[in-house]
Design an enzyme around this catalytic site. Structure first.
Site: not given
Length: 441
Positions: A62, A65-66, A142
């Site tokens: 994840h 991904e950022h 997040e």
């Protein structure tokens, strides 16, 4: 280089067709034409997710991904943002347990730019140390946002209670400690090892022509293709979990509502009975006429939101019932969930319930494919996960073929499985241990 011949052409809904091509080195391309629309959606699906992480790099998929949006060798983060905004497109990504997807939806005439940009982001990210430090703060925010949303947190907590401290049980986002500890070297190494064309699928849907799509993708991936013969491999269908790691998991949180999931191990996404489970889940908690909705909301008014759901992975899966209610009603809601599972396991569904469940599932399949983005998602995920794409008619036929006997046999099997209860809410010493002792076992 020349691509291998298209191996399969299928009819698609609305008069379109689905086509598949494999480029040298194993890069797969699937497309679906949608006559009459003016949009196109392209997604690059990478067979890498949080399930592929060791404990030392938890959250890396994840985080990565950022970072891929932070810039490439030829585009800055601002270039990426302004380039997509200039054509009115949408560019985003998401990470799951077993895959990551980068996607864009644009006007059909802007497909070449979308393919070039999304390929650049996925293949040529720089991942600088400065970007890692900046984006680390964003990911930590997040995680904090997830922790502040109990209806979201309860799903991560349930997965951990069910699968334990395994890659499948750990949260996709990672933890605060794991994200703080990740280094640029670790993330870049993970990127270099995992993001290979042979483990990718490019899916495109909309007002497109397959041959043009293949040429665009070939050009974008040209430096990464090889003449080697590489057949994409599917994840091994081996079961790892055999019982819930924790039967009762109560997460104390000062909230106005208790968020509850009661469930058990489900089935692999490769199991042919996944369509049977889909019908069963829909009948139990998939609509306003479902048992869960009727007994918890309509008859007793105990919750606004209540439903059942399934998640299938390679070798493993889960089945759960969810409800959000006032903390003082939690015991009663759990008792009803238990009784629903017990009664379905003991007495099965009625023919009317079966028919309604199948009807809802069919409707959801068809109505969920009204735009290019949803069509792209369906074919891309199917190719990545199964190595094949079923036509919509084939999917509907699978649902139609589910029999009452199949559903009731599966319901009995699931009702006998050890159950796992997870609750997020303002509970301290409250004892829920007795709640998971089902009367039907």
């Amino acid at each position: 280089m020349t691509s291998r011949a298209v191996t399969r052409t299928l009819p698609a809904a609305g008069g379109g067709v689905i086509k598949r091509t494999v480029l040298p080195g194993g890069l797969r391309i699937v497309s679906e034409t949608m006559p009459g629309v003016r949009s196109a959606s392209v997604g690059i699906w990478v067979g890498v997710g949080s399930r592929d992480e060791s404990l030392s790099v938890a959250g890396a998929s994840h985080f990565l991904e950022h970072l891929l949006f932070k810039g490439t060798k030829t585009r800055s983060a601002l270039d990426i943002a302004t380039g997509m905004d200039a054509i009115g497109g949408e560019f985003n990504a998401f990470t799951e347990k077993e895959h990551t997807c980068f996607y864009a939806t644009v006007l059909d005439r802007d497909l070449p730019l979308a393919v070039d940009m999304i390929s650049d982001v996925v293949l040529n990210a720089t991942i600088t140390a400065v970007d890692v430090d900046v984006e680390r703060t964003v990911v930590l925010e997040e995680i904090a946002m997830r922790d502040d949303d109990p209806s979201d947190l309860v799903h991560d907590e349930f997965a951990e209670a069910l699968f334990g401290d395994t890659a499948l049980g750990r949260p996709i986002l990672g933890t605060e400690d794991s994200i703080i500890a990740l280094t640029r070297t670790q993330i870049h190494g993970y990127y270099s090892r995992r993001y290979r064309p042979a483990e990718m699928v490019v899916a495109v849907a909309g007002n497109i022509e397959h041959g043009e799509v293949v040429q665009l993708i070939r050009r974008a991936f040209e430096q990464r293709l090889s003449n080697s013969s590489h057949e994409p491999s599917l994840r091994p269908d081996r079961r790892h979990a055999h019982a819930p790691a924790t039967e009762v998991n109560v997460v104390a949180d000062d909230t106005e509502q208790a968020n509850i999931i009661l469930g058990m191990l489900g089935m692999s996404r490769f199991d042919d009975r996944r369509f049977v489970l889909g019908v069963l889940s829909t009948a139990i908690g998939g609509g306003m006429s479902s048992r869960l909705f009727q007994q918890i909301r309509e008859q007793r008014g105990l919750a606004y939101s209540t439903y059942s759901y399934t998640s299938g992975y390679a070798g493993d899966g889960l089945f759960g019932l969810y409800a959000g209610c006032q903390p003082g009603k939690a015991d009663e809601v759990v008792e009803i969930m238990q009784s629903v599972l017990d009664s379905v396991g003991r007495d099965g569904l009625s023919q009317d319930e079966l028919d309604r469940g199948k009807g809802q599932l069919r409707g959801g399949m068809v109505l969920g494919l009204e735009d290019s983005g949803s069509r792209m998602t369906r074919i891309g995920k199917a190719e990545l996960c199964y190595g094949d794409v079923l036509g919509l008619d084939d999917l509907l036929e699978r649902v139609d073929s589910v029999s009452l006997d199949q559903v009731n046999v599966l319901a009995e099997e699931l009702a006998c499985q050890p159950r796992c209860l997870t609750i997020v809410g303002p509970f301290g010493e409250h004892d829920f241990d007795a709640a998971v002792q089902a009367s039907g076992r």
